[in-house]
Design a protein around this motif. Structure first.
Motif, PDB file in Angstrom:
ATOM      1  N   ALA A 133     -16.934  -3.990  -8.806  1.00 20.28           N
ATOM      2  CA  ALA A 133     -15.768  -3.945  -7.920  1.00 20.28           C
ATOM      3  C   ALA A 133     -15.828  -5.090  -6.909  1.00 20.28           C
ATOM      4  CB  ALA A 133     -15.733  -2.616  -7.170  1.00 20.28           C
ATOM      5  N   ARG A 134     -14.708  -5.285  -6.198  1.00 16.61           N
ATOM      6  CA  ARG A 134     -14.720  -6.240  -5.089  1.00 16.61           C
ATOM      7  C   ARG A 134     -15.714  -5.741  -4.055  1.00 16.61           C
ATOM      8  NH1 ARG A 134     -10.851  -6.006  -2.025  1.00 16.61           N
ATOM      9  NH2 ARG A 134      -9.484  -4.479  -2.975  1.00 16.61           N
ATOM     10  N   VAL A 135     -16.371  -6.678  -3.394  1.00 21.71           N
ATOM     11  CA  VAL A 135     -17.376  -6.285  -2.407  1.00 21.71           C
ATOM     12  C   VAL A 135     -16.922  -6.763  -1.023  1.00 21.71           C
ATOM     13  CG1 VAL A 135     -19.454  -6.003  -3.802  1.00 21.71           C
ATOM     14  CG2 VAL A 135     -18.700  -8.300  -3.223  1.00 21.71           C
TER      15      VAL A 135
ATOM     16  N   GLY B  28      -8.565 -17.595  -8.532  1.00 25.47           N
ATOM     17  CA  GLY B  28      -7.134 -17.800  -8.289  1.00 25.47           C
ATOM     18  C   GLY B  28      -6.481 -16.587  -7.646  1.00 25.47           C
ATOM     19  N   LYS B  29      -7.053 -15.411  -7.846  1.00 21.06           N
ATOM     20  CA  LYS B  29      -6.365 -14.171  -7.476  1.00 21.06           C
ATOM     21  C   LYS B  29      -6.489 -13.870  -5.988  1.00 21.06           C
ATOM     22  CE  LYS B  29      -5.684  -9.444  -9.165  1.00 21.06           C
ATOM     23  NZ  LYS B  29      -4.252  -9.546  -9.489  1.00 21.06           N
ATOM     24  N   LYS B  30      -7.375 -12.950  -5.630  1.00 18.06           N
ATOM     25  CA  LYS B  30      -7.442 -12.538  -4.224  1.00 18.06           C
ATOM     26  C   LYS B  30      -7.907 -13.686  -3.322  1.00 18.06           C
ATOM     27  CE  LYS B  30      -6.489  -8.257  -5.270  1.00 18.06           C
ATOM     28  NZ  LYS B  30      -5.141  -7.723  -5.001  1.00 18.06           N
ATOM     29  N   CYS B  31      -8.897 -14.471  -3.826  1.00 19.70           N
ATOM     30  CA  CYS B  31      -9.508 -15.503  -2.979  1.00 19.70           C
ATOM     31  C   CYS B  31      -8.498 -16.592  -2.618  1.00 19.70           C
ATOM     32  CB  CYS B  31     -10.725 -16.115  -3.676  1.00 19.70           C
ATOM     33  SG  CYS B  31     -11.990 -14.896  -4.107  1.00 19.70           S
TER      34      CYS B  31
ATOM     35  N   GLU C  85       1.629 -12.644   0.189  1.00 20.68           N
ATOM     36  CA  GLU C  85       1.556 -11.208   0.466  1.00 20.68           C
ATOM     37  C   GLU C  85       1.055 -10.411  -0.730  1.00 20.68           C
ATOM     38  OE1 GLU C  85       1.979 -10.017   3.436  1.00 20.68           O
ATOM     39  OE2 GLU C  85       2.611 -11.934   4.283  1.00 20.68           O
ATOM     40  N   HIS C  86       0.421  -9.268  -0.418  1.00 19.63           N
ATOM     41  CA  HIS C  86      -0.112  -8.354  -1.435  1.00 19.63           C
ATOM     42  C   HIS C  86       1.033  -7.444  -1.874  1.00 19.63           C
ATOM     43  CE1 HIS C  86      -3.527  -5.245  -2.408  1.00 19.63           C
ATOM     44  NE2 HIS C  86      -3.167  -5.925  -3.462  1.00 19.63           N
ATOM     45  N   MET C  87       2.007  -8.026  -2.584  1.00 19.67           N
ATOM     46  CA  MET C  87       3.241  -7.298  -2.908  1.00 19.67           C
ATOM     47  C   MET C  87       3.602  -7.423  -4.383  1.00 19.67           C
ATOM     48  SD  MET C  87       5.818  -8.316   0.168  1.00 19.67           S
ATOM     49  CE  MET C  87       5.529  -7.790   1.864  1.00 19.67           C
TER      50      MET C  87
ATOM     51  N   ASP D 171       3.075  -7.647 -10.138  1.00 17.23           N
ATOM     52  CA  ASP D 171       2.550  -6.326  -9.772  1.00 17.23           C
ATOM     53  C   ASP D 171       1.541  -6.380  -8.633  1.00 17.23           C
ATOM     54  OD1 ASP D 171       0.316  -7.409 -11.087  1.00 17.23           O
ATOM     55  OD2 ASP D 171      -0.353  -5.431 -11.728  1.00 17.23           O
ATOM     56  N   ASP D 172       1.226  -7.589  -8.116  1.00 15.16           N
ATOM     57  CA  ASP D 172       0.140  -7.617  -7.129  1.00 15.16           C
ATOM     58  C   ASP D 172       0.350  -8.619  -5.987  1.00 15.16           C
ATOM     59  OD1 ASP D 172      -2.375  -6.577  -6.279  1.00 15.16           O
ATOM     60  OD2 ASP D 172      -3.386  -8.356  -7.036  1.00 15.16           O
ATOM     61  N   ILE D 173       0.866  -9.795  -6.316  1.00 21.22           N
ATOM     62  CA  ILE D 173       0.905 -10.854  -5.290  1.00 21.22           C
ATOM     63  C   ILE D 173       2.275 -11.527  -5.280  1.00 21.22           C
ATOM     64  CG2 ILE D 173      -0.102 -13.070  -4.591  1.00 21.22           C
ATOM     65  CD1 ILE D 173      -2.757 -12.112  -5.831  1.00 21.22           C
TER      66      ILE D 173
ATOM     67  N   PHE E  81      -1.859  -9.593 -15.709  1.00 25.50           N
ATOM     68  CA  PHE E  81      -2.091  -8.375 -14.934  1.00 25.50           C
ATOM     69  C   PHE E  81      -3.569  -8.034 -15.010  1.00 25.50           C
ATOM     70  CE2 PHE E  81       2.140  -7.728 -17.034  1.00 25.50           C
ATOM     71  CZ  PHE E  81       2.921  -7.915 -15.895  1.00 25.50           C
ATOM     72  N   PHE E  82      -4.169  -7.791 -13.846  1.00 29.56           N
ATOM     73  CA  PHE E  82      -5.561  -7.337 -13.818  1.00 29.56           C
ATOM     74  C   PHE E  82      -5.497  -5.887 -13.361  1.00 29.56           C
ATOM     75  CE2 PHE E  82      -9.819  -7.272 -11.633  1.00 29.56           C
ATOM     76  CZ  PHE E  82     -10.576  -7.420 -12.777  1.00 29.56           C
ATOM     77  N   GLY E  83      -5.174  -5.010 -14.317  1.00 33.27           N
ATOM     78  CA  GLY E  83      -4.818  -3.648 -13.931  1.00 33.27           C
ATOM     79  C   GLY E  83      -5.973  -2.666 -14.084  1.00 33.27           C
TER      80      GLY E  83
ATOM     81  N   SER F 151     -12.491   0.409 -14.111  1.00 31.51           N
ATOM     82  CA  SER F 151     -12.436  -0.427 -15.319  1.00 31.51           C
ATOM     83  C   SER F 151     -11.044  -1.054 -15.411  1.00 31.51           C
ATOM     84  CB  SER F 151     -12.751   0.402 -16.557  1.00 31.51           C
ATOM     85  OG  SER F 151     -11.917   1.531 -16.625  1.00 31.51           O
ATOM     86  N   ARG F 152     -10.976  -2.196 -16.079  1.00 33.14           N
ATOM     87  CA  ARG F 152      -9.758  -3.007 -15.974  1.00 33.14           C
ATOM     88  C   ARG F 152      -9.274  -3.518 -17.318  1.00 33.14           C
ATOM     89  NH1 ARG F 152      -7.618  -4.168 -10.576  1.00 33.14           N
ATOM     90  NH2 ARG F 152      -9.063  -3.069  -9.229  1.00 33.14           N
ATOM     91  N   PHE F 153      -8.014  -3.932 -17.345  1.00 31.76           N
ATOM     92  CA  PHE F 153      -7.512  -4.749 -18.450  1.00 31.76           C
ATOM     93  C   PHE F 153      -6.972  -6.047 -17.852  1.00 31.76           C
ATOM     94  CE2 PHE F 153      -4.203  -1.612 -17.285  1.00 31.76           C
ATOM     95  CZ  PHE F 153      -3.171  -2.456 -16.872  1.00 31.76           C
TER      96      PHE F 153
ATOM     97  N   PRO G 265      -7.911  -6.350   3.471  1.00 35.44           N
ATOM     98  CA  PRO G 265      -9.021  -7.133   2.892  1.00 35.44           C
ATOM     99  C   PRO G 265      -8.632  -8.544   2.468  1.00 35.44           C
ATOM    100  CG  PRO G 265      -8.415  -5.214   1.490  1.00 35.44           C
ATOM    101  CD  PRO G 265      -7.324  -5.421   2.474  1.00 35.44           C
ATOM    102  N   PHE G 266      -7.401  -8.962   2.733  1.00 33.10           N
ATOM    103  CA  PHE G 266      -6.925 -10.200   2.108  1.00 33.10           C
ATOM    104  C   PHE G 266      -6.357 -11.248   3.061  1.00 33.10           C
ATOM    105  CE2 PHE G 266      -6.138  -6.760  -1.157  1.00 33.10           C
ATOM    106  CZ  PHE G 266      -7.259  -7.046  -1.905  1.00 33.10           C
ATOM    107  N   VAL G 267      -6.289 -10.961   4.358  1.00 31.56           N
ATOM    108  CA  VAL G 267      -5.763 -11.979   5.281  1.00 31.56           C
ATOM    109  C   VAL G 267      -6.867 -13.004   5.526  1.00 31.56           C
ATOM    110  CG1 VAL G 267      -4.903 -12.440   7.603  1.00 31.56           C
ATOM    111  CG2 VAL G 267      -4.159 -10.394   6.389  1.00 31.56           C
TER     112      VAL G 267
HETATM  113  C1  OXD Z   1      -6.881  -4.833  -5.625  1.00 34.21           C
HETATM  114  C2  OXD Z   1      -6.575  -5.373  -6.960  1.00 34.21           C
HETATM  115  O1  OXD Z   1      -8.020  -4.437  -5.385  1.00 34.21           O
HETATM  116  O2  OXD Z   1      -5.411  -5.772  -7.168  1.00 34.21           O
HETATM  117  O3  OXD Z   1      -5.973  -4.794  -4.776  1.00 34.21           O
HETATM  118  O4  OXD Z   1      -7.481  -5.451  -7.811  1.00 34.21           O
END
Ligand code: OXD
Ligand code: MN
Length: 592
Positions: free
Chosen positions: A68-70, A203-206, A224-226, A275-277, A297-299, A374-376, A454-456
């Protein structure tokens, strides 16, 4: 592949530091990616799944300590502490660079370093941004090739321009030496000792949230996380909504919503843009325009099924990488809790152990086959309801911004803020209550402003100020709303059915945006008249139920204001005066 001196210098410096045996450029071609998949299978990094049932699909298992994210090991580094703290972990830039240079020293000896040029947003759009990720992980390469646009086209679009530097090594996956470091002032990300998506797909959260939010503050736009979704009415007009929810509130489900039968029959359709950003800018027409900078999608897999989210499930039917789900040995496909009621009898769990769906631990509790996180990793093009505007370089115009959280009692099903600044206030007080599913006390409120806690990539007070300043730049402001799908009755059961029926609430939201429906003014904002939420075809929900879902308990809200005040206090001196003024007005209204 490029003459860009800054790129070449970045690669050369990293080569000196990490000392890889080889360097391989990712050109984005199918031939190269296919060869890397074969190599990953050969090395045991990926398992090739049943290619008839799941063409192009693979399974990966992470180490058990890397799932998971830490947040505790994720840092925003800056010269001055106040520019990142107090919500973020902070480290001074030079100290952090020294620490990371030490950890990366010689770390890729005996390994290949891959150079991944990637674009967040459509390649070549003036709103897109380019990053270069250097990594020793083939898993990262193959996931980045799904989640972003990678390769030669990106490097061509970059020319001699600037880019975000990303350096990743899984090193030896040691938790004590795991760091996810962001240097917004240096356009740099460094990640070491993890190989889990959110920590390493830079590329994603970072980039798309932490670094981009900082760029957005300086350049006058917003990261934004939208999710972004389009709602098409029977006349064929499509209106777009951007919505932010903390985790475990159903963001991917809302983004890919299936309209209830009566809406489908009337001709309503829902289109997913993201679905996320969301990267959001003011357009020439004075409206807000949003793009989804990702390409996949990293779902979360568990709970995804043909009822909760058929579009997400169908998105995983080809060219998808599954991480930490169950491998069904009978037909070499995948399974996870909540997929269906038939767990495989002859399977391997996410840890690589034999598993049969009936196993219990020493306390008699069922042993899960898939990790709860777990993810896809699935390409957006697979999504049956993907918007035809997904690639539009300028994005889609946003009619409404929606915030939401998981609240058992306080927040009504939906309310509308009074104006932009009040909407920013509503976003800033976003919160979710912990559920019985997690350890610890139930019903504890975690504040998660705009779902960005967790993302600003900078100081949260400055982030609020940026939102307020954006309001002045938007001539045609979207309306801002708050929703709560999670109100419960006295027995703790959810009152609102959720899922596809959430469209009924979105319909009211869009009607408000077009001034087509009245509302009741309350202390917290405008709430619907119960008759205006369409309950046609909804079993067990009456106008009284809606009344109940829309009640506002002033005493509870006054208690809430205490929580808000103490949260603002925690955020420190940079919380804008405008938000304290909003808080005072709310208290006054509640005491009336
Ligand atoms: C999250 C994700 O943790 O999109 O927000 O994986
Ligand atoms: Mn997310």
């Amino acid at each position: 592949m490029t003459q860009n001196k800054k790129v070449l210098e970045f690669i050369e410096q990293t080569k000196q530091l990490c000392q890889p045996d080889n360097i391989v450029w990712i050109d984005g071609s199918e031939a190269q990616l296919e060869a890397l998949r074969a190599q990953a299978v050969e090395e045991g990094i990926l398992i090739k799944l049943n290619q008839e049932k799941l063409p192009g699909c693979y399974l990966h298992r992470t180490e058990v300590n890397d799932v998971a994210r830490v947040e505790g090991r994720t840092f925003i580094c800056s010269k001055n502490k106040d520019d990142s703290a107090p919500i973020n972990n902070w480290m001074e830039t030079t100290e952090a660079m020294n620490l990371m240079n030490g950890l990366f020293n010689g770390v890729m000896k005996g390994r290949t370093m891959y150079v991944i040029p990637y674009s967040m947003g459509a390649v070549g759009s003036k709103f897109s941004k380019i990053g270069i990720e250097l990594t020793d992980s083939v898993y990262v390469v193959l996931n980045m090739a799904i989640m972003t646009r990678v390769g030669k086209a990106v490097i061509d679009a970059l020319g001699d321009g600037d880019f975000i530097k990303g350096l990743h090594s899984y090193a030896d996956l040691c938790e004590e030496r795991r760091y996810i470091m962001h240097f917004p002032e240096e356009n740099t990300i460094m990640s070491i000792n993890s190989n889990y998506g959110g920590n390493v797909l830079l590329g994603k959260k970072c980039f798309a949230l932490r670094i981009a939010s900082f760029l957005g503050k300086n350049e006058g736009w917003m990261a934004e996380h939208m999710l972004i979704l389009g709602i098409e009415n029977p006349q064929g007009e499509i209106k777009y909504i951007a919505a932010a929810f903390p985790s475990a509130c159903g963001k991917t489900n809302l983004a890919m919503l299936i309209p209830p039968e009566i809406y489908k029959n009337k001709g309503y359709k829902v289109w997913c843009v993201g679905d996320d950003i969301a990267w959001i800018r003011v357009g020439e027409d004075g409206r807000l325009w949003a793009v989804n900078p990702e390409n996949g999608f990293f779902g979360v897999a568990p709970g995804t099924n043909m009822k909760s989210n058929p579009n997400a499930l169908l998105s995983t039917k080809n060219n998808t990488i599954f991480t930490n789900v169950v491998q069904n040995l009978d037909d070499n496909t995948v399974w996870w809790e909540g997929l269906d009621k038939n767990p495989p009898k002859n399977a391997i769990d996410w840890k690589g152990n034999p598993w049969n769906g009936d196993m219990k631990d020493a306390d008699g509790k069922a042993i899960k086959g898939a990790h709860p996180n777990s993810r896809f990793t699935a390409p957006t093009v697979n999504c049956p309801c993907l918007s035809d505007q997904f690639e539009a370089p300028n994005g889609v115009p946003i009619s409404a911004i929606v915030f939401g959280g998981r609240r058992a009692k306080t927040a009504p099903l939906v309310y509308q803020s009074k104006d932009w600044n009040n909407g920013v206030f509503v976003g800033s007080i976003m919160a979710s209550e912990t559920t019985a599913a997690a350890t610890g006390a139930v019903g504890v409120v975690r504040r998660d402003p705009m779902a960005m806690r967790p993302f600003v990539g900078y100081n949260m007070g400055d982030y609020f100020k940026h939102w307020i300043e954006m309001g002045d730049k938007i001539k045609n402001q979207p309306k801002i709303f708050n929703v709560n799908w999670f109100r419960t009755d006295d027995e703790g059961n959810f009152i609102w059915p959720g899922f596809g029926d959430n469209l009924r609430v979105l319909e009211w939201i869009l009607a408000r945006c077009e001034d087509k429906v009245d509302a009741k003014e309350t202390a917290i904002g405008y709430v619907p008249n119960a008759k205006d939420i369409n309950i046609e075809g909804l079993d067990g929900i009456t106008e009284e139920t809606i009344e109940d879902l829309l009640t506002i308990d002033n005493a509870q809200w006054l208690k809430e204001t205490e929580g808000i005040e103490s949260f603002y206090g925690e955020l420190g001196e940079r919380v804008p005066a405008e938000l304290y003024a909003q808080l005072e007005t709310l208290k006054k209204n509640l005491n009336k």
